[in-house]
Design a protein around this motif. Structure first.
Motif, PDB file in Angstrom:
ATOM      1  N   ASP A   2       0.838  -1.185   0.000  1.00 41.09           N
ATOM      2  CA  ASP A   2       0.000   0.000   0.000  1.00 41.09           C
ATOM      3  C   ASP A   2       0.883   1.249   0.000  1.00 41.09           C
ATOM      4  OD1 ASP A   2      -2.085   1.756   0.190  1.00 41.09           O
ATOM      5  OD2 ASP A   2      -2.387   1.436   2.342  1.00 41.09           O
ATOM      6  N   PRO A   3       0.780   2.105  -1.035  1.00 44.03           N
ATOM      7  CA  PRO A   3       1.603   3.322  -1.090  1.00 44.03           C
ATOM      8  C   PRO A   3       1.373   4.252   0.099  1.00 44.03           C
ATOM      9  CG  PRO A   3       0.542   2.923  -3.200  1.00 44.03           C
ATOM     10  CD  PRO A   3      -0.022   1.934  -2.239  1.00 44.03           C
ATOM     11  N   GLU A   4       0.214   4.164   0.723  1.00 42.74           N
ATOM     12  CA  GLU A   4      -0.073   5.016   1.884  1.00 42.74           C
ATOM     13  C   GLU A   4       0.828   4.686   3.072  1.00 42.74           C
ATOM     14  OE1 GLU A   4      -1.992   7.706   2.062  1.00 42.74           O
ATOM     15  OE2 GLU A   4      -2.299   7.447  -0.082  1.00 42.74           O
TER      16      GLU A   4
END
Length: 56
Positions: A2-4
């Motif tokens: 997840d890039p977050e």
């Protein structure tokens, strides 16, 4: 992934607050050189990139 999860890192990078580094990994070629007691890292690679030298 997840890039977050890496948003905090991107904020620091965009702000220019990262410390310059040369890296911390030893690498497979350097480990092989050490284990085999070779005189050059180029000897651990199948097709080494040596400036000014052609392998053709």
């Amino acid at each position: 992934n997840d890039p977050e999860e890496l948003a905090w890192y991107m904020e620091i990078a965009e702000a220019g607050e990262l410390v310059p580094t040369a890296g911390c990994g030893i690498g497979v070629e350097r480990l092989t050189r050490y284990v085999c007691s070779l005189d050059s890292v180029a000897r651990t690679r199948l097709f080494p990139k040596v400036p000014g030298q052609s392998w053709i």
